[in-house]
Design a protein around this motif. Sequence first.
Motif, short mmCIF file in Angstrom:
data_model
loop_
_atom_site.label_atom_id
_atom_site.label_comp_id
_atom_site.label_asym_id
_atom_site.label_seq_id
_atom_site.Cartn_x
_atom_site.Cartn_y
_atom_site.Cartn_z
N MET A 1 -4.01 12.49 22.30
CA MET A 1 -3.36 12.83 23.57
C MET A 1 -2.76 14.22 23.48
O MET A 1 -2.00 14.53 22.57
CB MET A 1 -2.27 11.80 23.85
CG MET A 1 -1.56 12.01 25.17
SD MET A 1 -0.24 10.79 25.36
CE MET A 1 1.15 11.86 25.65
N ARG B 1 4.71 6.42 20.72
CA ARG B 1 4.75 5.69 19.47
C ARG B 1 3.84 6.34 18.42
O ARG B 1 4.26 6.64 17.33
CB ARG B 1 4.31 4.26 19.73
CG ARG B 1 4.22 3.45 18.49
CD ARG B 1 3.88 2.02 18.80
NE ARG B 1 3.88 1.29 17.53
CZ ARG B 1 4.97 0.91 16.93
NH1 ARG B 1 6.14 1.17 17.45
NH2 ARG B 1 4.92 0.26 15.78
N ARG B 2 2.62 6.55 18.82
CA ARG B 2 1.64 7.09 17.87
C ARG B 2 2.07 8.48 17.36
O ARG B 2 2.04 8.76 16.18
CB ARG B 2 0.28 7.16 18.57
CG ARG B 2 -0.85 7.61 17.71
CD ARG B 2 -1.37 6.48 16.84
NE ARG B 2 -2.10 7.06 15.72
CZ ARG B 2 -2.44 6.39 14.64
NH1 ARG B 2 -2.11 5.13 14.52
NH2 ARG B 2 -3.10 6.98 13.67
N GLY C 1 10.51 11.07 30.42
CA GLY C 1 10.51 10.01 31.43
C GLY C 1 9.36 9.03 31.27
O GLY C 1 9.54 7.82 31.37
N GLN C 2 8.17 9.55 31.00
CA GLN C 2 7.03 8.64 30.94
C GLN C 2 7.11 7.68 29.75
O GLN C 2 6.88 6.48 29.89
CB GLN C 2 5.72 9.43 30.87
CG GLN C 2 4.53 8.51 30.97
CD GLN C 2 3.21 9.25 30.76
OE1 GLN C 2 2.92 9.74 29.67
NE2 GLN C 2 2.42 9.33 31.80
N THR D 1 7.32 3.46 30.06
CA THR D 1 6.16 2.66 29.66
C THR D 1 6.40 1.89 28.37
O THR D 1 5.48 1.31 27.80
CB THR D 1 4.91 3.57 29.48
OG1 THR D 1 5.25 4.64 28.59
CG2 THR D 1 4.45 4.15 30.80
N GLY D 2 7.63 1.90 27.91
CA GLY D 2 7.95 1.15 26.68
C GLY D 2 7.41 1.80 25.43
O GLY D 2 7.35 1.16 24.37
N THR D 3 6.99 3.07 25.51
CA THR D 3 6.39 3.71 24.33
C THR D 3 7.35 4.67 23.62
O THR D 3 7.04 5.17 22.54
CB THR D 3 5.11 4.49 24.71
OG1 THR D 3 5.40 5.37 25.80
CG2 THR D 3 4.02 3.54 25.16
N ALA D 4 8.50 4.94 24.20
CA ALA D 4 9.50 5.77 23.51
C ALA D 4 10.02 4.96 22.31
O ALA D 4 10.27 3.76 22.43
CB ALA D 4 10.64 6.11 24.44
#
Lengths: 729, 171
Positions: free
Chosen positions: A1, A8-9, A202-203, A207-210
């Motif tokens: 990305m 997370r990644r 924000g994103q 999206t629960g990825t922070a």
Amino acid sequence: MKGWNLTRRGFLKASGIVGGGLVIGYMVTRDGPPLPVADIEGALTPNAFLQLTPDNMVRFYFPRDEMGQGAMMGLTTLIAEELDYPLNEIEVLFAGAHSAYNNPDFNLQGTGGSTSMKVHFLPLRQVAANMRALILDAAASDLNVSRSSLTTHDAQVIAGDQAFPYAQFIETASAAELPESATLKPKTEFKYIGKEIARIDGQAKSTGTAEYGIDIEVPNMHYAMVKRCAVAGGTIKSFDAVPILATVGVTDVVAIDSGVAVVATSFWQAKKAVAALTVEWNLPELANISSQQIKSDYQQALQDEKGDSYSEGDITQGFTAASKIVEREYWAPYLAHAPLEPLNAVVRIENGEADLWSGTQFPGVAQGLVARYAGLPKEKVRVNSTFLGGGFGRRGALTHITEATQTAMATNKAIKLIWSREEDIQNGFYRPASLMKIKAGIDERGKISAWQATRVGGNLTPSVLGVVLPGVLPRVPSGITNLITGAANSVFDGWSIDAVSIEGLIDDYDFANKEIKHITVDHGLPLTFWRSVGHSYTAFAKETLIDELAEFAEADPVEFRKQHTQDNPRLQQVIEMAGQAMQQWQNELGRYVGFAAHGSFSSYVAEAAQISIENGGIKVHKIVCAVDCGQVVNPDVVRGQMEGAIMFGLTAALYGNIELENGAVKESNFHNYPILRMDAAPTVQVVIVDSDEAPTGVGEPGLPPIAPAVANAVYAATGKRLYAMPFRL
Amino acid sequence: MTKFNLNGRAVETIDSDDTPLLWVVRDTFKLKGSKFGCGIGQCGACTMHLDGIAKRTCILPIIAVEGKSVTTIEGLGTPENMHALQAVWTEQGVPQCGYCQSGQIMSAAALLETNPDPSKSEIDQAMKGNICRCGCYPRIKKAILDVAANRKVKKLQLSEVATGPFPEDVS
């Protein structure tokens, strides 16, 4: 990305826990300890903050912590602006622990005091501008054209009608001398600073990825919870580990400094086991103390009138000149911070090195604590910071880092320590309780002729030193750090006033004759910074009394404040702005308005509150907030911080109360330590002063005026003045 | 052993029957988006959908989930394919610390499923179980109203969200 990449990644990759291998290396620098930045082949790393990789990506080693206040967005904006690199494509990484990332205001790697934008606005822009200049120099050399014929646009060097990615010039730039004072952009050319741009975090947070500390996992990790004495300072007399060790999943039960740690293979097993553990404690003196006693001790101290004072003008003359003198007392209780993410830390110690994963407000101190209790040099401790699920000052007191490290050492396991909410409310560090008295006089012209304020309570600085010093000086024995802390205690009890204990109590207005007195009374409940610190209680006292004085002077409360801020034009301006905005509110039956203003963290805020009394309680409907925080980097972040600080302050004004019974905190979770919820939240309108002054604090200054604004509205509604928080009608 | 459906996938766990769903999802199935905040169903940070209904999962024993369908924030949408609420949350800069936001969004999504055009007071009622310590309430409310107004809400059908990401086990 591609693009902003703290998902997370991305985080796992940067922190080196993907596939168990260490991606992050330690850059060798010519002098000083190595920088904790990634060792990427072919990358340009001109300083501790920025890295340009061969694929034209820019990595920004974000030196502060992100606890919601928007510093990540703000500081990344500065980099994007001066580097001329697309804001949303910068890869932001939490910096490791290193003095290069110190907060210049603290000389420590810390985030707090609403300082992030204030201390970094020019230095970080300079860092980015220098790097852009370096790339341009290299491009001029490589392309064999004049430097002045080149410009940049979105990560590319523009030469006539040709565009070249920055990365094309890395090789030449790496060998060239780094410019030190490249010209910064004028305000008229800003692309990002001052613009309405949505936060870059924000994103991930939607999206629960922070990733937060509580989300970290490492191989063979075990879960720990700690049984602590209900009374702060209690020590272990005895405990029976045997039945607990027989519980399913439990692997270890060990004594550590703060209590007994129970280690298990899952969180749920650890939680059940720690609940079943019985510990006998040696109780400290605090165990004889209850809230009633604290209040009466403070009251007694106020009457004894001993303490340290400081004055300006002639207070006696001021009272002589007064035609009316009023004297009022104000109470503010202990408060817990209750960040929504309970405290936690992951510590792994192996092969003479240690890793810490946690979101803290002091990564450098955290590094020192792990080093101290793991018996390692600081350089052998990697700090892998994460997002903070709220800080508010609480994540500056790092005993949980000590607990996780001591548990990892005692069990020889990688440990994830998690506090329960009950531990957070009952075993923590608190906003100090305060009893304040203000005696003020107004003369026949309606001017305040004397202002004499006294505050009784504990001092923050010695308490904070007690938790910070062991981490700052990891090789100094605890006897010595205790001695220094003790000395600080004595200094503020008879020698000098701890500035944060009384900040905001005698400032803001044109008081020609004023005196401040402090009386230290401390029963030993651990104290630490709480959002807006001393201002969180002093503004309540100051601004409700100003309202009373306006009434005695038969003046409009907004006009009265303007008359008394002739020497404080920036505060006067926000008073004017909030006053005007308030005038737009329609008169509604049963609605009442109150006003307050307060300067803190070098910023200026005025707020008006519209309330009604419903079912015997206070219902807050609308707030207008005017703020001057100097030049604004992101208006939406400023608005968000004002909104958030108002809600945080309303929780304290309407509900916040930590009470002691036999030294133990009575409240335990959100059912009896309530937090403002959506159905009680007012609408907030924020107006921001258009300013070219240097940027100042944003995270905290919105909080202090809200309690007095609501209290003054309650007076308008009921005719009853409020002298204690939380408010009771 | 408990069998249930997680974001469209059949799963089973040997976690003890009393283990709350939250910890099974977070630590056994490694979906970390749902958060622990209070452990007593008071703050809503752990909110997931159980057969389409918003539930506090920090107090929901896994045995009670047998045979049911669970949707988490990861099943609602991903950064590459966001739910309308997530997109508006992002555009409008709703989150501050962000820790409560998975729970807020799951509560909001459940509300809009049953009431696509809620009034402000209906939003208050549906959302007051979710604490935001940073105080993002005005933005949360506005975002929900805007999503409702834009009629962007996708019908949440579990068959459509079968791509719930299972990140590789980091251990």
